[in-house]
Design a protein around this motif. Sequence first.
Motif, PDB file in Angstrom:
ATOM      1  N   TYR A 104       0.830  -1.206   0.000  1.00 51.83           N
ATOM      2  CA  TYR A 104       0.000   0.000   0.000  1.00 51.83           C
ATOM      3  C   TYR A 104       0.866   1.258   0.000  1.00 51.83           C
ATOM      4  CZ  TYR A 104      -3.491   3.370   1.792  1.00 51.83           C
ATOM      5  OH  TYR A 104      -4.312   4.452   1.978  1.00 51.83           O
ATOM      6  N   GLY A 105       1.993   1.194   0.701  1.00 53.19           N
ATOM      7  CA  GLY A 105       2.919   2.322   0.694  1.00 53.19           C
ATOM      8  C   GLY A 105       3.523   2.566  -0.677  1.00 53.19           C
ATOM      9  N   GLY A 106       3.594   1.526  -1.506  1.00 53.61           N
ATOM     10  CA  GLY A 106       4.036   1.704  -2.887  1.00 53.61           C
ATOM     11  C   GLY A 106       3.030   2.496  -3.702  1.00 53.61           C
ATOM     12  N   PHE A 107       1.724   2.292  -3.422  1.00 56.78           N
ATOM     13  CA  PHE A 107       0.693   3.106  -4.070  1.00 56.78           C
ATOM     14  C   PHE A 107       0.912   4.583  -3.735  1.00 56.78           C
ATOM     15  CE2 PHE A 107      -2.807  -0.428  -3.841  1.00 56.78           C
ATOM     16  CZ  PHE A 107      -1.997  -1.271  -4.572  1.00 56.78           C
ATOM     17  N   VAL A 108       1.135   4.831  -2.436  1.00 56.26           N
ATOM     18  CA  VAL A 108       1.357   6.203  -1.974  1.00 56.26           C
ATOM     19  C   VAL A 108       2.605   6.791  -2.633  1.00 56.26           C
ATOM     20  CG1 VAL A 108       1.808   7.653   0.044  1.00 56.26           C
ATOM     21  CG2 VAL A 108       0.194   5.736   0.216  1.00 56.26           C
ATOM     22  N   CYS A 150      -0.061  -1.737 -10.831  1.00 54.53           N
ATOM     23  CA  CYS A 150      -0.753  -1.973 -12.100  1.00 54.53           C
ATOM     24  C   CYS A 150      -1.897  -2.976 -11.953  1.00 54.53           C
ATOM     25  CB  CYS A 150       0.228  -2.467 -13.168  1.00 54.53           C
ATOM     26  SG  CYS A 150       1.329  -1.184 -13.797  1.00 54.53           S
ATOM     27  N   MET A 151      -2.338  -3.200 -10.728  1.00 57.46           N
ATOM     28  CA  MET A 151      -3.402  -4.176 -10.499  1.00 57.46           C
ATOM     29  C   MET A 151      -4.711  -3.732 -11.139  1.00 57.46           C
ATOM     30  SD  MET A 151      -4.300  -3.486  -6.464  1.00 57.46           S
ATOM     31  CE  MET A 151      -5.577  -4.753  -6.439  1.00 57.46           C
ATOM     32  N   THR A 152      -5.585  -4.695 -11.369  1.00 55.52           N
ATOM     33  CA  THR A 152      -6.909  -4.458 -11.936  1.00 55.52           C
ATOM     34  C   THR A 152      -7.956  -4.918 -10.928  1.00 55.52           C
ATOM     35  OG1 THR A 152      -7.104  -6.658 -12.939  1.00 55.52           O
ATOM     36  CG2 THR A 152      -5.940  -4.952 -14.214  1.00 55.52           C
ATOM     37  N   PRO A 153      -9.228  -4.630 -11.161  1.00 57.76           N
ATOM     38  CA  PRO A 153     -10.265  -5.081 -10.216  1.00 57.76           C
ATOM     39  C   PRO A 153     -10.302  -6.597 -10.013  1.00 57.76           C
ATOM     40  CG  PRO A 153     -11.141  -3.379 -11.639  1.00 57.76           C
ATOM     41  CD  PRO A 153      -9.777  -3.714 -12.180  1.00 57.76           C
ATOM     42  N   PHE A 155       0.595 -10.156  -4.198  1.00 53.46           N
ATOM     43  CA  PHE A 155       0.774  -9.636  -5.558  1.00 53.46           C
ATOM     44  C   PHE A 155       1.743 -10.566  -6.274  1.00 53.46           C
ATOM     45  CE2 PHE A 155      -0.166  -5.398  -3.480  1.00 53.46           C
ATOM     46  CZ  PHE A 155      -1.420  -5.260  -4.054  1.00 53.46           C
ATOM     47  N   LYS A 156       1.225 -11.361  -7.183  1.00 56.83           N
ATOM     48  CA  LYS A 156       2.042 -12.343  -7.884  1.00 56.83           C
ATOM     49  C   LYS A 156       3.131 -11.658  -8.709  1.00 56.83           C
ATOM     50  CE  LYS A 156      -0.447 -15.869  -6.466  1.00 56.83           C
ATOM     51  NZ  LYS A 156      -1.326 -16.613  -7.360  1.00 56.83           N
ATOM     52  N   LEU A 157       4.157 -12.416  -9.044  1.00 58.78           N
ATOM     53  CA  LEU A 157       5.315 -11.875  -9.753  1.00 58.78           C
ATOM     54  C   LEU A 157       4.923 -11.239 -11.089  1.00 58.78           C
ATOM     55  CD1 LEU A 157       8.366 -11.468  -9.717  1.00 58.78           C
ATOM     56  CD2 LEU A 157       8.623 -13.786 -10.670  1.00 58.78           C
ATOM     57  N   GLN A 158       3.862 -11.716 -11.686  1.00 56.17           N
ATOM     58  CA  GLN A 158       3.427 -11.140 -12.957  1.00 56.17           C
ATOM     59  C   GLN A 158       3.061  -9.667 -12.800  1.00 56.17           C
ATOM     60  OE1 GLN A 158       0.276 -14.025 -13.255  1.00 56.17           O
ATOM     61  NE2 GLN A 158      -1.317 -12.468 -12.998  1.00 56.17           N
ATOM     62  N   GLU A 159       2.647  -9.254 -11.586  1.00 53.02           N
ATOM     63  CA  GLU A 159       2.351  -7.849 -11.329  1.00 53.02           C
ATOM     64  C   GLU A 159       3.619  -7.001 -11.439  1.00 53.02           C
ATOM     65  OE1 GLU A 159      -0.513  -6.414 -10.828  1.00 53.02           O
ATOM     66  OE2 GLU A 159      -1.859  -8.125 -10.543  1.00 53.02           O
ATOM     67  N   ALA A 160       4.746  -7.556 -10.985  1.00 50.92           N
ATOM     68  CA  ALA A 160       6.016  -6.836 -11.075  1.00 50.92           C
ATOM     69  C   ALA A 160       6.413  -6.606 -12.528  1.00 50.92           C
ATOM     70  CB  ALA A 160       7.111  -7.614 -10.345  1.00 50.92           C
ATOM     71  N   HIS A 161       6.233  -7.639 -13.348  1.00 49.05           N
ATOM     72  CA  HIS A 161       6.557  -7.498 -14.773  1.00 49.05           C
ATOM     73  C   HIS A 161       5.624  -6.488 -15.449  1.00 49.05           C
ATOM     74  CE1 HIS A 161       9.569 -10.645 -14.866  1.00 49.05           C
ATOM     75  NE2 HIS A 161       8.748 -11.467 -14.233  1.00 49.05           N
ATOM     76  N   ALA A 162       4.367  -6.432 -14.990  1.00 49.03           N
ATOM     77  CA  ALA A 162       3.426  -5.468 -15.559  1.00 49.03           C
ATOM     78  C   ALA A 162       3.867  -4.036 -15.252  1.00 49.03           C
ATOM     79  CB  ALA A 162       2.022  -5.716 -15.011  1.00 49.03           C
TER      80      ALA A 162
END
Length: 332
Positions: free
Chosen positions: A124-128, A151-154, A249-256
């Motif tokens: 959450y701090g990364g969002f901030v 870069c997450m989606t609903p 948050f799966k690793l694919q989120e990092a690549h996104a």
Amino acid sequence: MRFSVVELVVSVKRAYWASQGLKSRRIELSNGSTMHCLVKTSASSPPKPAVLLVHGFGADGLSGWDKQIGALGKHFDLYIPDLLFFGESTTRSSERSEIFQAECVKNMLDCLQVKSVMVVGHSYGGFVGFWMAHRFPELVRCLVIVSSGVCMTPSSNDDLLKEIGASDIRDVLLPRNVQDFKKCINHTVYKMPWLPNFIYKDFMESKGGRRNERLELFDGIVIGSKNAHPLPTLVQEVLIIWGKNDKIFKLQEAHAIQRHIGEKAKLVVIEECGHVPSIEKPAELNEQLLKFLLDIEKSQTEMIQQTPKNSKQIYRRSTGLGEDDNSFETSN
């Protein structure tokens, strides 16, 4: 009065870091918010560059970054806030988005006379931190995103909910009982620590307050929400650090994120690590943080020294550095 092992440990840690120069500051903002921030600065000349450490949803400033203070404090001035409704920070405002959190942290830094800062945000701090970097590029020199699905989606949490057997991600982040809390921890870290149930219960009672406000914070998150505007990109250099076994948050989120930011983004994956590298793999995280932050400091300083004098002011503004040719303006 209830005896708490968790609160005792926190008190000991606070006392230790206070003896090492970490000071507690409370800043009243004009928007009705009170920000609590742990500050570790030095009297060195020139001043050390400033680093802001922004904790995630399940922590406050000290518990989120306890294992980074020693390593980073040798090279940087540190600013470690409690986000609103965590630790000792609160607000009378009805605003609950992570964008509002970013504005409050920025205003807090203004009050502390911090002119430029390197930002590290977890979850959450990364969002901030992301919104700070986007909205205040003159302040934020670079950004480190640690296990934060910006870069997450609903639908990004659907697989996690199926694995846990839950219908609402809020029940995962804000468990109501020890059984659910242990289930949450099991999906947060790579190796589930064995602790007696009374410790888990103690932790929930000590750190699980303000549930209604935190539910409002969760509901107010802009990133990944329905009908959200496309995520902006950033002008700063970005380091993305991820646990290979992160289930939140799966690793694919990092690549996104890396694809979204482009060539300014670098990804580092930590083996045998879940969602909380700061606690699970502190040595590895500290090594990557120091390498990146010191490299940014060196490269930006060298760029200034090589820049023609009449162009230095423009460059400093673009990188968030101070106006002095020889030092960064990060005084407290």
